[in-house]
Design an enzyme around this catalytic site. Sequence first.
Site, PDB file in Angstrom:
ATOM      1  N   LEU A  95      -6.770 -30.342   2.836  1.00 30.61           N
ATOM      2  CA  LEU A  95      -5.618 -31.044   3.400  1.00 30.61           C
ATOM      3  C   LEU A  95      -5.055 -32.005   2.356  1.00 30.61           C
ATOM      4  CD1 LEU A  95      -6.966 -31.926   6.989  1.00 30.61           C
ATOM      5  CD2 LEU A  95      -5.421 -30.077   6.350  1.00 30.61           C
ATOM      6  N   GLU A 114      -5.615 -38.755  13.118  1.00 31.60           N
ATOM      7  CA  GLU A 114      -4.958 -37.464  13.329  1.00 31.60           C
ATOM      8  C   GLU A 114      -6.028 -36.383  13.499  1.00 31.60           C
ATOM      9  OE1 GLU A 114      -2.695 -34.158  13.574  1.00 31.60           O
ATOM     10  OE2 GLU A 114      -4.125 -34.332  11.925  1.00 31.60           O
TER      11      GLU A 114
HETATM   12  N1  NAP Z   1      -2.499 -29.165   8.063  1.00 28.26           N
HETATM   13  C1  NAP Z   1      -3.030 -28.307   8.904  1.00 28.26           C
HETATM   14  O1  NAP Z   1      -2.869 -28.447  10.120  1.00 28.26           O
HETATM   15  C2  NAP Z   1      -3.849 -27.157   8.389  1.00 28.26           C
HETATM   16  C3  NAP Z   1      -4.455 -26.264   9.285  1.00 28.26           C
HETATM   17  C4  NAP Z   1      -5.182 -25.199   8.766  1.00 28.26           C
HETATM   18  C5  NAP Z   1      -5.288 -25.022   7.396  1.00 28.26           C
HETATM   19  N2  NAP Z   1      -4.692 -25.907   6.574  1.00 28.26           N
HETATM   20  C6  NAP Z   1      -4.741 -25.721   5.119  1.00 28.26           C
HETATM   21  O2  NAP Z   1      -4.207 -24.432   4.831  1.00 28.26           O
HETATM   22  C7  NAP Z   1      -4.921 -23.844   3.731  1.00 28.26           C
HETATM   23  C8  NAP Z   1      -5.599 -22.555   4.187  1.00 28.26           C
HETATM   24  O3  NAP Z   1      -4.653 -21.724   4.836  1.00 28.26           O
HETATM   25  P1  NAP Z   1      -4.103 -20.355   4.212  1.00 28.26           P
HETATM   26  O4  NAP Z   1      -2.772 -20.124   4.832  1.00 28.26           O
HETATM   27  O5  NAP Z   1      -4.216 -20.421   2.733  1.00 28.26           O
HETATM   28  O6  NAP Z   1      -5.190 -19.297   4.687  1.00 28.26           O
HETATM   29  P2  NAP Z   1      -5.667 -18.812   6.147  1.00 28.26           P
HETATM   30  O7  NAP Z   1      -4.515 -18.356   6.965  1.00 28.26           O
HETATM   31  O8  NAP Z   1      -6.579 -19.810   6.748  1.00 28.26           O
HETATM   32  O9  NAP Z   1      -6.572 -17.574   5.741  1.00 28.26           O
HETATM   33  C9  NAP Z   1      -5.993 -16.441   5.165  1.00 28.26           C
HETATM   34  C10 NAP Z   1      -6.996 -15.315   5.309  1.00 28.26           C
HETATM   35  O10 NAP Z   1      -7.129 -14.969   6.692  1.00 28.26           O
HETATM   36  C11 NAP Z   1      -7.309 -13.570   6.821  1.00 28.26           C
HETATM   37  N3  NAP Z   1      -6.152 -13.020   7.546  1.00 28.26           N
HETATM   38  C12 NAP Z   1      -4.882 -13.487   7.579  1.00 28.26           C
HETATM   39  N4  NAP Z   1      -4.100 -12.710   8.367  1.00 28.26           N
HETATM   40  C13 NAP Z   1      -4.910 -11.747   8.844  1.00 28.26           C
HETATM   41  C14 NAP Z   1      -4.703 -10.632   9.703  1.00 28.26           C
HETATM   42  N5  NAP Z   1      -3.512 -10.374  10.244  1.00 28.26           N
HETATM   43  N6  NAP Z   1      -5.728  -9.850   9.985  1.00 28.26           N
HETATM   44  C15 NAP Z   1      -6.954 -10.080   9.447  1.00 28.26           C
HETATM   45  N7  NAP Z   1      -7.217 -11.110   8.624  1.00 28.26           N
HETATM   46  C16 NAP Z   1      -6.204 -11.936   8.334  1.00 28.26           C
HETATM   47  C17 NAP Z   1      -7.411 -13.018   5.405  1.00 28.26           C
HETATM   48  O11 NAP Z   1      -8.785 -13.141   5.075  1.00 28.26           O
HETATM   49  P3  NAP Z   1      -9.516 -12.137   4.025  1.00 28.26           P
HETATM   50  O12 NAP Z   1      -8.952 -12.528   2.683  1.00 28.26           O
HETATM   51  O13 NAP Z   1     -10.960 -12.487   4.186  1.00 28.26           O
HETATM   52  O14 NAP Z   1      -9.164 -10.753   4.447  1.00 28.26           O
HETATM   53  C18 NAP Z   1      -6.576 -14.026   4.610  1.00 28.26           C
HETATM   54  O15 NAP Z   1      -6.909 -14.060   3.239  1.00 28.26           O
HETATM   55  C19 NAP Z   1      -5.895 -24.915   3.265  1.00 28.26           C
HETATM   56  O16 NAP Z   1      -5.293 -25.708   2.276  1.00 28.26           O
HETATM   57  C20 NAP Z   1      -6.120 -25.722   4.529  1.00 28.26           C
HETATM   58  O17 NAP Z   1      -6.574 -27.034   4.247  1.00 28.26           O
HETATM   59  C21 NAP Z   1      -3.972 -26.965   7.022  1.00 28.26           C
END
Ligand code: NAP
Length: 185
Positions: free
Chosen positions: A24, A31
């Site tokens: 984050l 929050e």
């Molecule tokens: N501020 C907030 O509220 C908040 C909330 C959540 C996260 N975050 C931040 O967001 C970042 C992480 O999020 P991100 O967007 O990079 O990744 P993410 O959405 O958490 O993960 C992506 C992974 O999910 C799997 N995936 C995605 N769509 C899929 C589908 N349709 N079917 C099957 N598997 C699927 C895949 O995994 P595989 O590669 O294993 O196939 C993909 O590589 C971090 O920086 C975290 O701190 C912030």
Amino acid sequence: MSKVKLNLIAAACENMGIGVNGSLPWRLKKEMAYFTTMTSQVSDPTKVNAVIMGRRTWDCIPDKYRPLSNRVNIVLTHHVDALKEKVPEGVVVVPGLDAAVEYIESRPDIESSWVIGGSSIYEAAIYHPNCGKIYLTEIQKTYDCDTFFPNFDKQQFHLADEEDIPGGRQLEGDISYYFRVYKKL
Ligand SMILES: NC(=O)c1ccc[n+]([C@@H]2O[C@H](COP(=O)([O-])OP(=O)(O)OC[C@H]3O[C@@H](n4cnc5c(N)ncnc54)[C@H](OP(=O)(O)O)[C@@H]3O)[C@@H](O)[C@H]2O)c1
């Protein structure tokens, strides 16, 4: 259609950023406490809630906090078998959002379902027929981010007045934010 409602919960800054370098961009204790309360609280004490997340968001949670307590943790990945071997018992690994909804339907003890990120999972949930509300914390500041909350059509949602959500400007240190709830029309 299935009765499962998918609620999204996210915190985003002014450029809709939600993450940077796998974590984050900010540290906001109150929050975070709001996130924990919203995703954990149940009206029926015999039930639990589910949290649905992408594999990278799962990876971002420090070991000592995962699985997220008192909630059924559901992780999406394209490599189900490989991830199943790595996660603690009780964590549910599925190949997509529909599979997550199907799993939740099979568990009558799940009260509400929270999509907790990241980007592509939020996007899939926004366009999913079972999309319910978006609980969006709007942080009044811009941070450098590499991960963003998807654009959503505000014509398809209206700003809801939720009694149990703290209203008005929230202040933590010198950072202010609003807890907003958008309901799908
Ligand atoms: N501020 C907030 O509220 C908040 C909330 C959540 C996260 N975050 C931040 O967001 C970042 C992480 O999020 P991100 O967007 O990079 O990744 P993410 O959405 O958490 O993960 C992506 C992974 O999910 C799997 N995936 C995605 N769509 C899929 C589908 N349709 N079917 C099957 N598997 C699927 C895949 O995994 P595989 O590669 O294993 O196939 C993909 O590589 C971090 O920086 C975290 O701190 C912030």
